[in-house]
Scaffold this active site. Structure first.
Site, PDB file in Angstrom:
ATOM      1  N   TYR A 183       7.543  23.030  49.068  1.00 22.88           N
ATOM      2  CA  TYR A 183       6.807  24.116  48.059  1.00 22.88           C
ATOM      3  C   TYR A 183       5.957  24.744  48.716  1.00 22.88           C
ATOM      4  O   TYR A 183       5.211  25.412  47.959  1.00 22.88           O
ATOM      5  CB  TYR A 183       6.376  23.272  46.907  1.00 22.88           C
ATOM      6  CG  TYR A 183       7.620  22.480  46.064  1.00 22.88           C
ATOM      7  CD1 TYR A 183       8.592  23.362  45.375  1.00 22.88           C
ATOM      8  CD2 TYR A 183       7.591  21.044  45.659  1.00 22.88           C
ATOM      9  CE1 TYR A 183       9.667  23.147  44.708  1.00 22.88           C
ATOM     10  CE2 TYR A 183       8.656  20.733  44.676  1.00 22.88           C
ATOM     11  CZ  TYR A 183       9.748  21.561  44.216  1.00 22.88           C
ATOM     12  OH  TYR A 183      10.826  21.109  43.613  1.00 22.88           O
ATOM     13  N   LYS A 210      14.693  14.737  41.070  1.00 21.56           N
ATOM     14  CA  LYS A 210      13.358  14.499  41.115  1.00 21.56           C
ATOM     15  C   LYS A 210      12.946  13.315  40.131  1.00 21.56           C
ATOM     16  O   LYS A 210      13.842  12.644  39.549  1.00 21.56           O
ATOM     17  CB  LYS A 210      12.909  15.839  40.073  1.00 21.56           C
ATOM     18  CG  LYS A 210      12.971  17.245  41.181  1.00 21.56           C
ATOM     19  CD  LYS A 210      12.368  18.130  40.177  1.00 21.56           C
ATOM     20  CE  LYS A 210      12.574  19.642  41.035  1.00 21.56           C
ATOM     21  NZ  LYS A 210      11.886  20.714  40.348  1.00 21.56           N
ATOM     22  N   HIS A 256      16.349  19.658  42.034  1.00 20.03           N
ATOM     23  CA  HIS A 256      15.866  20.696  42.717  1.00 20.03           C
ATOM     24  C   HIS A 256      17.641  20.900  43.488  1.00 20.03           C
ATOM     25  O   HIS A 256      18.128  20.210  43.608  1.00 20.03           O
ATOM     26  CB  HIS A 256      15.269  20.165  43.904  1.00 20.03           C
ATOM     27  CG  HIS A 256      15.210  21.218  44.826  1.00 20.03           C
ATOM     28  ND1 HIS A 256      14.367  22.519  44.785  1.00 20.03           N
ATOM     29  CD2 HIS A 256      15.763  21.482  46.139  1.00 20.03           C
ATOM     30  CE1 HIS A 256      14.679  23.323  45.823  1.00 20.03           C
ATOM     31  NE2 HIS A 256      15.397  22.651  46.623  1.00 20.03           N
ATOM     32  N   ARG A 282      20.288  20.932  33.646  1.00 23.39           N
ATOM     33  CA  ARG A 282      18.952  21.127  33.024  1.00 23.39           C
ATOM     34  C   ARG A 282      18.928  21.377  31.646  1.00 23.39           C
ATOM     35  O   ARG A 282      18.188  20.897  30.833  1.00 23.39           O
ATOM     36  CB  ARG A 282      18.002  22.310  33.772  1.00 23.39           C
ATOM     37  CG  ARG A 282      17.382  21.928  35.063  1.00 23.39           C
ATOM     38  CD  ARG A 282      16.816  23.185  36.096  1.00 23.39           C
ATOM     39  NE  ARG A 282      16.091  22.749  37.233  1.00 23.39           N
ATOM     40  CZ  ARG A 282      15.946  23.567  37.974  1.00 23.39           C
ATOM     41  NH1 ARG A 282      16.275  24.818  38.138  1.00 23.39           N
ATOM     42  NH2 ARG A 282      15.224  23.073  39.110  1.00 23.39           N
ATOM     43  N   ARG A 309      23.393  26.205  42.100  1.00 27.06           N
ATOM     44  CA  ARG A 309      22.466  26.754  41.297  1.00 27.06           C
ATOM     45  C   ARG A 309      22.951  26.951  39.784  1.00 27.06           C
ATOM     46  O   ARG A 309      22.106  26.844  38.827  1.00 27.06           O
ATOM     47  CB  ARG A 309      21.893  28.088  41.728  1.00 27.06           C
ATOM     48  CG  ARG A 309      21.185  27.995  42.894  1.00 27.06           C
ATOM     49  CD  ARG A 309      19.923  27.372  43.054  1.00 27.06           C
ATOM     50  NE  ARG A 309      18.706  28.334  42.105  1.00 27.06           N
ATOM     51  CZ  ARG A 309      17.455  28.050  41.929  1.00 27.06           C
ATOM     52  NH1 ARG A 309      17.079  26.920  42.557  1.00 27.06           N
ATOM     53  NH2 ARG A 309      16.512  28.919  41.172  1.00 27.06           N
ATOM     54  N   ASN A 334      12.064  19.113  35.042  1.00 30.80           N
ATOM     55  CA  ASN A 334      13.377  19.757  35.068  1.00 30.80           C
ATOM     56  C   ASN A 334      14.393  19.139  35.933  1.00 30.80           C
ATOM     57  O   ASN A 334      15.573  19.729  36.300  1.00 30.80           O
ATOM     58  CB  ASN A 334      13.258  21.257  35.422  1.00 30.80           C
ATOM     59  CG  ASN A 334      12.981  21.551  36.696  1.00 30.80           C
ATOM     60  OD1 ASN A 334      12.583  20.766  37.470  1.00 30.80           O
ATOM     61  ND2 ASN A 334      12.616  22.903  36.935  1.00 30.80           N
ATOM     62  N   PHE A 367       0.332  25.829  38.727  1.00 32.45           N
ATOM     63  CA  PHE A 367       0.815  24.501  38.618  1.00 32.45           C
ATOM     64  C   PHE A 367       1.284  23.765  39.862  1.00 32.45           C
ATOM     65  O   PHE A 367       1.753  22.811  39.762  1.00 32.45           O
ATOM     66  CB  PHE A 367       2.202  24.771  37.790  1.00 32.45           C
ATOM     67  CG  PHE A 367       3.414  25.839  38.581  1.00 32.45           C
ATOM     68  CD1 PHE A 367       4.029  25.272  39.468  1.00 32.45           C
ATOM     69  CD2 PHE A 367       3.432  27.255  38.243  1.00 32.45           C
ATOM     70  CE1 PHE A 367       4.892  25.914  40.234  1.00 32.45           C
ATOM     71  CE2 PHE A 367       4.217  27.764  38.782  1.00 32.45           C
ATOM     72  CZ  PHE A 367       5.264  27.390  39.781  1.00 32.45           C
ATOM     73  N   THR A 391      15.511  27.482  35.644  1.00 27.65           N
ATOM     74  CA  THR A 391      14.392  26.825  36.122  1.00 27.65           C
ATOM     75  C   THR A 391      13.621  26.437  34.741  1.00 27.65           C
ATOM     76  O   THR A 391      13.171  25.039  34.859  1.00 27.65           O
ATOM     77  CB  THR A 391      13.420  27.728  36.867  1.00 27.65           C
ATOM     78  OG1 THR A 391      14.037  28.119  38.220  1.00 27.65           O
ATOM     79  CG2 THR A 391      12.124  27.021  37.355  1.00 27.65           C
ATOM     80  N   GLU A 407      15.702  23.641  54.274  1.00 32.44           N
ATOM     81  CA  GLU A 407      15.281  22.250  53.442  1.00 32.44           C
ATOM     82  C   GLU A 407      16.172  21.140  53.894  1.00 32.44           C
ATOM     83  O   GLU A 407      15.533  19.936  53.997  1.00 32.44           O
ATOM     84  CB  GLU A 407      15.572  22.551  51.712  1.00 32.44           C
ATOM     85  CG  GLU A 407      14.643  23.602  51.149  1.00 32.44           C
ATOM     86  CD  GLU A 407      15.237  23.986  49.943  1.00 32.44           C
ATOM     87  OE1 GLU A 407      13.926  24.616  49.197  1.00 32.44           O
ATOM     88  OE2 GLU A 407      15.891  23.531  49.532  1.00 32.44           O
TER      89      GLU A 407
HETATM   90  P1  IDP Z   1      13.741  26.297  41.011  1.00 33.99           P
HETATM   91  O1  IDP Z   1      13.461  24.835  41.328  1.00 33.99           O
HETATM   92  O2  IDP Z   1      14.681  26.493  39.722  1.00 33.99           O
HETATM   93  O3  IDP Z   1      14.230  26.776  42.310  1.00 33.99           O
HETATM   94  P2  IDP Z   1      11.189  27.469  41.540  1.00 33.99           P
HETATM   95  O4  IDP Z   1      10.714  28.582  40.746  1.00 33.99           O
HETATM   96  O5  IDP Z   1      11.516  27.428  43.031  1.00 33.99           O
HETATM   97  O6  IDP Z   1      12.361  26.888  40.488  1.00 33.99           O
HETATM   98  O7  IDP Z   1      10.101  26.307  41.110  1.00 33.99           O
HETATM   99  C1  IDP Z   1       9.963  24.997  41.688  1.00 33.99           C
HETATM  100  C2  IDP Z   1       9.740  24.227  40.681  1.00 33.99           C
HETATM  101  O8  IDP Z   1       8.263  24.192  40.385  1.00 33.99           O
HETATM  102  C3  IDP Z   1      10.500  23.943  39.608  1.00 33.99           C
HETATM  103  O9  IDP Z   1      11.899  23.656  39.611  1.00 33.99           O
HETATM  104  C4  IDP Z   1       9.662  23.245  38.555  1.00 33.99           C
HETATM  105  O10 IDP Z   1       9.599  21.967  38.850  1.00 33.99           O
HETATM  106  C5  IDP Z   1       8.154  23.722  38.908  1.00 33.99           C
HETATM  107  N1  IDP Z   1       7.806  25.005  38.195  1.00 33.99           N
HETATM  108  C6  IDP Z   1       8.204  26.432  38.421  1.00 33.99           C
HETATM  109  N2  IDP Z   1       7.266  26.964  37.463  1.00 33.99           N
HETATM  110  C7  IDP Z   1       6.860  26.198  36.724  1.00 33.99           C
HETATM  111  C8  IDP Z   1       5.711  26.472  35.838  1.00 33.99           C
HETATM  112  O11 IDP Z   1       5.490  27.416  35.106  1.00 33.99           O
HETATM  113  N3  IDP Z   1       5.228  25.450  35.151  1.00 33.99           N
HETATM  114  C9  IDP Z   1       5.279  23.802  35.648  1.00 33.99           C
HETATM  115  N4  IDP Z   1       6.306  23.667  36.681  1.00 33.99           N
HETATM  116  C10 IDP Z   1       6.919  24.785  37.274  1.00 33.99           C
HETATM  117 MG    MG Z   2      13.156  27.092  44.115  1.00 30.43          MG
END
Ligand code: IDP
Ligand code: MG
Length: 161
Positions: free
Chosen positions: A60, A20, A126, A113, A96, A123, A68, A102, A137
């Site tokens: 997304y 990212k 992806h 991470r 993963r 973080n 968010f 996450t 994707e």
């Molecule tokens: P992942 O990236 O571990 O698969 P997802 O739940 O798919 O997690 O969320 C996608 C992305 O959205 C996360 O990697 C993060 O960048 C962002 N994100 C998820 N939850 C939050 C939050 O509570 N606050 C801010 N950003 C978030």
């Molecule tokens: Mg995800």
């Protein structure tokens, strides 16, 4: 798929990994590629790009109603992203695990991470979360002509072929 795919189930699997904008700015691209290479996965696609709003909205889509979401899209469009496709046995699940939780503050040391980030909103990386999502994707971020199927010379050391 490479020749050994008939001998070892699941070797054909592919996943989308993206460094990212925060990871690119923080010069973590090499470190992240190194971890996937050293684990034994094969790089089959790689590009640096400024992600469009269209691709990010599609990527997304499931999160579009989250509070968010607008900030997430701004973050993901704030600079270049390095998108990659990695191939190998169980690569979706294993990557993963390599990426970690996450929420960076919960991510275990030793994960990407957990080693390089402190907050869920920045973080670093992806990784697709299922084989079906990975296929969707990969076709969103790459044209089929941008992916190279190739046979690496280390396969007999990584798999029983
Ligand atoms: P992942 O990236 O571990 O698969 P997802 O739940 O798919 O997690 O969320 C996608 C992305 O959205 C996360 O990697 C993060 O960048 C962002 N994100 C998820 N939850 C939050 C939050 O509570 N606050 C801010 N950003 C978030
Ligand atoms: Mg995800």
């Amino acid at each position: 798929c490479p020749f050994y795919s008939s001998a070892v189930a699941g070797v054909c699997e592919r996943t989308l990994i993206a460094v990212k904008p925060d990871g690119v700015q923080r010069k973590l691209v090499g470190e992240i590629i190194k971890r996937f290479e050293q684990r034994g996965f094969t790089l089959v696609g790689l590009k640096l790009l400024q992600a469009s709003e269209g691709i990010l909205a599609e990527h997304y889509h499931d999160l579009r109603r989250k509070p968010f979401y607008p900030a997430l899209l701004r973050y993901m469009a704030s600079g270049p992203v390095v998108a990659m496709v990695w191939e190998g046995h169980n690569v979706v699940r294993t990557s993963r695990a390599m990426v970690g939780d996450t929420d960076s503050s919960q991510a275990k040391p030793g994960t990407i991470r957990g080693d390089f980030s402190v907050h869920i909103s920045r973080n670093v990386i992806h990784a697709s979360d299922s084989v079906e999502v990975a296929e969707r994707e990969i076709s969103l971020w790459f044209h089929s002509g941008e992916l190279i199927s190739w046979e690496t010379s280390d396969q007999s050391h990584l798999y029983q072929v």
